[in-house]
Scaffold this motif. Structure first.
Motif, PDB file in Angstrom:
ATOM      1  N   MET A   5       0.842  -1.187   0.000  1.00  0.00           N
ATOM      2  CA  MET A   5       0.000   0.000   0.000  1.00  0.00           C
ATOM      3  C   MET A   5       0.890   1.253   0.000  1.00  0.00           C
ATOM      4  O   MET A   5       1.872   1.335   0.735  1.00  0.00           O
ATOM      5  N   GLN A   6       0.607   2.233  -0.840  1.00  0.00           N
ATOM      6  CA  GLN A   6       1.408   3.442  -0.953  1.00  0.00           C
ATOM      7  C   GLN A   6       1.235   4.308   0.293  1.00  0.00           C
ATOM      8  O   GLN A   6       0.123   4.515   0.770  1.00  0.00           O
ATOM      9  N   GLY A   7       2.386   4.769   0.807  1.00  0.00           N
ATOM     10  CA  GLY A   7       2.338   5.625   1.981  1.00  0.00           C
ATOM     11  C   GLY A   7       2.336   7.097   1.597  1.00  0.00           C
ATOM     12  O   GLY A   7       2.838   7.496   0.549  1.00  0.00           O
ATOM     13  N   LYS A   8       1.766   7.914   2.405  1.00  0.00           N
ATOM     14  CA  LYS A   8       1.739   9.344   2.178  1.00  0.00           C
ATOM     15  C   LYS A   8       1.960  10.056   3.509  1.00  0.00           C
ATOM     16  O   LYS A   8       1.201   9.887   4.446  1.00  0.00           O
ATOM     17  N   LYS A   9       3.051  10.847   3.591  1.00  0.00           N
ATOM     18  CA  LYS A   9       3.431  11.525   4.839  1.00  0.00           C
ATOM     19  C   LYS A   9       2.740  12.878   4.916  1.00  0.00           C
ATOM     20  O   LYS A   9       2.855  13.702   4.018  1.00  0.00           O
ATOM     21  N   THR A  10       2.054  13.088   5.984  1.00  0.00           N
ATOM     22  CA  THR A  10       1.382  14.363   6.227  1.00  0.00           C
ATOM     23  C   THR A  10       2.005  15.012   7.452  1.00  0.00           C
ATOM     24  O   THR A  10       2.090  14.389   8.517  1.00  0.00           O
ATOM     25  N   TYR A  11       2.481  16.270   7.270  1.00  0.00           N
ATOM     26  CA  TYR A  11       3.148  16.967   8.380  1.00  0.00           C
ATOM     27  C   TYR A  11       2.147  17.837   9.128  1.00  0.00           C
ATOM     28  O   TYR A  11       1.408  18.612   8.535  1.00  0.00           O
ATOM     29  N   GLN A  12       2.135  17.651  10.440  1.00  0.00           N
ATOM     30  CA  GLN A  12       1.296  18.485  11.298  1.00  0.00           C
ATOM     31  C   GLN A  12       2.042  18.727  12.594  1.00  0.00           C
ATOM     32  O   GLN A  12       2.466  17.790  13.278  1.00  0.00           O
ATOM     33  N   GLU A  13       2.279  20.009  12.897  1.00  0.00           N
ATOM     34  CA  GLU A  13       3.044  20.348  14.086  1.00  0.00           C
ATOM     35  C   GLU A  13       2.298  19.947  15.350  1.00  0.00           C
ATOM     36  O   GLU A  13       1.096  20.126  15.460  1.00  0.00           O
ATOM     37  N   LYS A  14       3.105  19.392  16.293  1.00  0.00           N
ATOM     38  CA  LYS A  14       2.544  19.003  17.576  1.00  0.00           C
ATOM     39  C   LYS A  14       2.545  20.190  18.529  1.00  0.00           C
ATOM     40  O   LYS A  14       3.415  21.066  18.460  1.00  0.00           O
ATOM     41  N   LEU A  15       1.571  20.181  19.408  1.00  0.00           N
ATOM     42  CA  LEU A  15       1.486  21.252  20.395  1.00  0.00           C
ATOM     43  C   LEU A  15       2.572  21.105  21.452  1.00  0.00           C
ATOM     44  O   LEU A  15       3.164  22.084  21.905  1.00  0.00           O
ATOM     45  N   PHE A  16       2.900  19.858  21.808  1.00  0.00           N
ATOM     46  CA  PHE A  16       3.953  19.562  22.780  1.00  0.00           C
ATOM     47  C   PHE A  16       4.890  18.529  22.173  1.00  0.00           C
ATOM     48  O   PHE A  16       4.459  17.611  21.468  1.00  0.00           O
ATOM     49  N   ASN A  17       6.187  18.693  22.456  1.00  0.00           N
ATOM     50  CA  ASN A  17       7.205  17.762  21.961  1.00  0.00           C
ATOM     51  C   ASN A  17       8.110  17.336  23.089  1.00  0.00           C
ATOM     52  O   ASN A  17       8.434  18.132  23.981  1.00  0.00           O
ATOM     53  N   GLN A  18       8.545  16.084  23.029  1.00  0.00           N
ATOM     54  CA  GLN A  18       9.562  15.596  23.953  1.00  0.00           C
ATOM     55  C   GLN A  18      10.810  15.329  23.118  1.00  0.00           C
ATOM     56  O   GLN A  18      10.875  14.366  22.367  1.00  0.00           O
ATOM     57  N   PHE A  19      11.791  16.256  23.250  1.00  0.00           N
ATOM     58  CA  PHE A  19      12.971  16.207  22.374  1.00  0.00           C
ATOM     59  C   PHE A  19      14.223  16.504  23.194  1.00  0.00           C
ATOM     60  O   PHE A  19      14.272  17.491  23.939  1.00  0.00           O
ATOM     61  N   ARG A  20      15.238  15.645  23.029  1.00  0.00           N
ATOM     62  CA  ARG A  20      16.519  15.861  23.694  1.00  0.00           C
ATOM     63  C   ARG A  20      17.603  15.959  22.621  1.00  0.00           C
ATOM     64  O   ARG A  20      17.818  15.027  21.843  1.00  0.00           O
ATOM     65  N   LEU A  21      18.301  17.091  22.609  1.00  0.00           N
ATOM     66  CA  LEU A  21      19.312  17.343  21.584  1.00  0.00           C
ATOM     67  C   LEU A  21      20.471  16.353  21.682  1.00  0.00           C
ATOM     68  O   LEU A  21      21.029  15.921  20.677  1.00  0.00           O
ATOM     69  N   SER A  22      20.831  15.987  22.903  1.00  0.00           N
ATOM     70  CA  SER A  22      21.960  15.073  23.101  1.00  0.00           C
ATOM     71  C   SER A  22      21.691  13.698  22.500  1.00  0.00           C
ATOM     72  O   SER A  22      22.623  12.967  22.153  1.00  0.00           O
ATOM     73  N   GLU A  23      20.407  13.322  22.375  1.00  0.00           N
ATOM     74  CA  GLU A  23      20.078  12.024  21.793  1.00  0.00           C
ATOM     75  C   GLU A  23      20.105  12.052  20.267  1.00  0.00           C
ATOM     76  O   GLU A  23      20.223  11.009  19.631  1.00  0.00           O
ATOM     77  N   ARG A  24      19.991  13.227  19.669  1.00  0.00           N
ATOM     78  CA  ARG A  24      19.948  13.360  18.217  1.00  0.00           C
ATOM     79  C   ARG A  24      21.330  13.562  17.592  1.00  0.00           C
ATOM     80  O   ARG A  24      21.510  13.327  16.411  1.00  0.00           O
ATOM     81  N   VAL A  25      22.295  14.010  18.377  1.00  0.00           N
ATOM     82  CA  VAL A  25      23.647  14.230  17.850  1.00  0.00           C
ATOM     83  C   VAL A  25      24.464  12.956  18.072  1.00  0.00           C
ATOM     84  O   VAL A  25      24.643  12.530  19.219  1.00  0.00           O
ATOM     85  N   PRO A  26      24.975  12.324  17.019  1.00  0.00           N
ATOM     86  CA  PRO A  26      25.719  11.064  17.157  1.00  0.00           C
ATOM     87  C   PRO A  26      26.987  11.234  17.998  1.00  0.00           C
ATOM     88  O   PRO A  26      27.561  12.326  18.069  1.00  0.00           O
TER      89      PRO A  26
END
Length: 525
Positions: A1-22
């Motif tokens: 089945m063909q996928g289609k990505k839809t972007y929608q900004e979240k009101l709250f995010n849980q993001f840690r910069l140290s986990e994203r930098v290798p």
């Protein structure tokens, strides 16, 4: 089945910069490798005790380093670039929702801190390289290169003599129409002092400029491209830059005249680590700057417990005074002598003990006096034979010419130093070090100018230009350091060095406890 990505900004995010930098990311490893906390104490005196908080000095230097590592010299472009890079934000200590400092803060802070602060960061990084075993110290190569100044040739103005300018110019110089009135681009503010705006050249120097200008004047304004930068004849004797008075006009064969600074660079031959860099006025000779460079580098190496033995440079640094200076402080010079150097007239033999020359006919030309030559301010010795000595000589015409009555010539006062240096340059070691110099300092200059933001300084004044050069050298050494320790870690050399270091420390500790008579036997592993 063909996928289609839809972007929608979240009101709250849980993001840690140290986990994203290798973990193996360059800026993450650099963050762990360098400690700049000493800057808080060093820069404390440049801030007040009240008011709005300024930029963190560590953040400022890290931003500057990122600019030179990424080859971005514009503060505005630098801030825009950093805001888009997660790894750089992590290196700076900023989260994704924190606003970076305003771009003008970088320029103002760079002007606030003196050169000593930038020098302290350079020394800190240099000591890191020394501790990693990257610097041998025994052989240093020196070279120079012009760096473009942040000023246009179109803003040049004529220096004003004491008498009426227009009357003086008609008498002394042939000039183009562009010099008779206002500059092609009027400077907003004249930053030059009175000494820079006033003619200080002698009549003889101005007469030499007049003869060159005469050749240019006939077709200077009529030929194609007369309005292009550098198309007219300009000299530091007659022109100055009101935008950047410290910049000097310099020209290379086949290239247009430009306003530049002179960057003097010293590089260690072991791993191409920069041991010194400084900005000088571009109208000075390399040989004039050598003593200042050597004193600074020697002290820095001595503080790092490194012994400097060989000083390698090109012909531009050649002079008898420099050879004598290097010998006096225990350094061996490998600097090719200038092409104009001669140990005496051709066919004449020198007697060192009696200090005289013997001509091809066997007659003695004695030493007369020591004097300072005014043209180049160099120390020389004069040798002169009497009229009676040469009157009946069979080679009189070819030796003296038509008008001279006696043989008279001058030789550098530092003839012995020249001879010893030439012998070193022509030895096997000298030929090897010549190739070493060409493959060491010249590629480093190429890297700085093409990839490390030193193609042009974006500041005004020689002190600010020196800061730019130091920041470029710091970024270069850091990149070398990170690459070196990465290779050593992968090869296991670092662990091996640590093992032997701990082994020797343990051996010395046991030996000191047992005394010299009872040395312990260390089993090899």
């Amino acid at each position: 089945m063909q996928g289609k990505k839809t972007y929608q900004e979240k009101l709250f995010n849980q993001f840690r910069l140290s986990e994203r930098v290798p973990e193996d990311n360059f800026y993450r490893r650099l963050h762990r490798a360098i400690d700049l906390n000493f800057l808080y104490k060093t820069t404390q005196k440049f801030y007040g005790s009240s008011g709005q908080k300024s930029i963190d000095p560590i953040v400022f230097f890290k931003l500057c380093l990122v600019g030179y590592l990424e080859n971005i010299t514009s503060p505005r472009k630098l801030i825009a670039h950093c805001s888009m890079r997660l790894d750089i934000l992590y290196f700076l200590g900023y989260d994704i929702d924190e606003e970076l400092p305003w771009h003008s803060t970088i320029s103002r802070t760079r002007q606030l801190f003196p050169e000593d602060v930038f020098e302290s960061v350079f020394i800190k990084v240099f000591e890191l390289c020394v501790s990693a075993g990257m610097v041998a110290g025994h052989t240093q190569t020196i070279d120079s290169a012009p760096v473009k100044a942040n000023a246009s040739m179109d803003t040049l103005e004529l220096k004003v003599p004491e008498e009426d300018l227009e009357h003086h110019l008609r008498q002394i110089r042939n000039i183009s129409n562009r010099d008779k009135h206002t500059p092609l681009r009027q400077s907003k503010e004249n930053k030059a002092d009175k000494n820079q705006q006033t003619l200080s050249a002698s009549t003889k120097e101005l007469q030499a400029i007049k003869s060159r200008n005469t050749k240019w004047a006939k077709d200077q304004d009529a030929r194609p491209g007369a309005g292009v930068k550098g198309s007219r004849y300009t000299s530091n004797k007659t022109h100055y830059s009101p935008t950047d008075p410290d910049a000097r006009i310099i020209v290379k064969p086949g290239k247009a005249r430009k306003l530049n600074y002179l960057s003097q660079l010293t590089v260690d031959t072991a791993n191409h680590v920069i041991s010194d860099i400084k900005a000088y006025h571009a109208d000075g000779k390399d040989s004039q700057h050598l003593p200042d460079i050597v004193k600074r580098v020697k002290q820095r190496l001595w503080k790092s417990q490194l012994v400097w033995e060989n000083c390698v440079a090109d012909t531009g640094y050649s002079s008898g005074e420099n050879y004598a200076f290097l010998e006096a402080i225990g350094l061996k010079s490998f600097i090719p002598a200038h092409g104009t150097y001669k140990g005496g007239p051709n066919g004449f033999t020198y007697d060192k003990e009696k200090d005289h020359y013997t001509c091809p006919e066997g007659k003695t030309i004695p030493f007369k006096k020591v004097f300072i030559e005014k043209k180049n301010n160099t120390k020389k010795k004069e040798y002169r034979g009497s009229k009676q000595l040469c009157i009946d000589c069979p080679i009189r015409t070819s030796c003296l010419g038509k008008s001279a009555q006696e043989k008279k010539f001058t030789v550098t006062y530092y003839r012995e130093e020249y001879q010893r240096n030439i012998a070193r340059v022509n030895s096997n070691q000298g030929r090897y070090l010549k190739g070493k110099r060409q493959s060491t300092v010249e590629p480093v200059f190429g890297t700085l100018t093409q990839f490390m933001g030193l193609n042009k300084v974006n500041t005004i004044g020689i002190k600010q230009a020196n800061k730019c050069m130091q920041l470029s050298a710091i970024a270069y050494n850091l990149k070398k350091y990170m690459k070196f320790i990465e290779k050593r870690t992968k090869s296991g050399a670092g662990a091996l060095v640590l093992y032997f270091s701990l082994k020797n420390t343990f051996y010395k500790a046991i030996k000191s406890l047992l005394g010299p008579s009872k040395s312990p036997k260390i089993l090899s592993v």
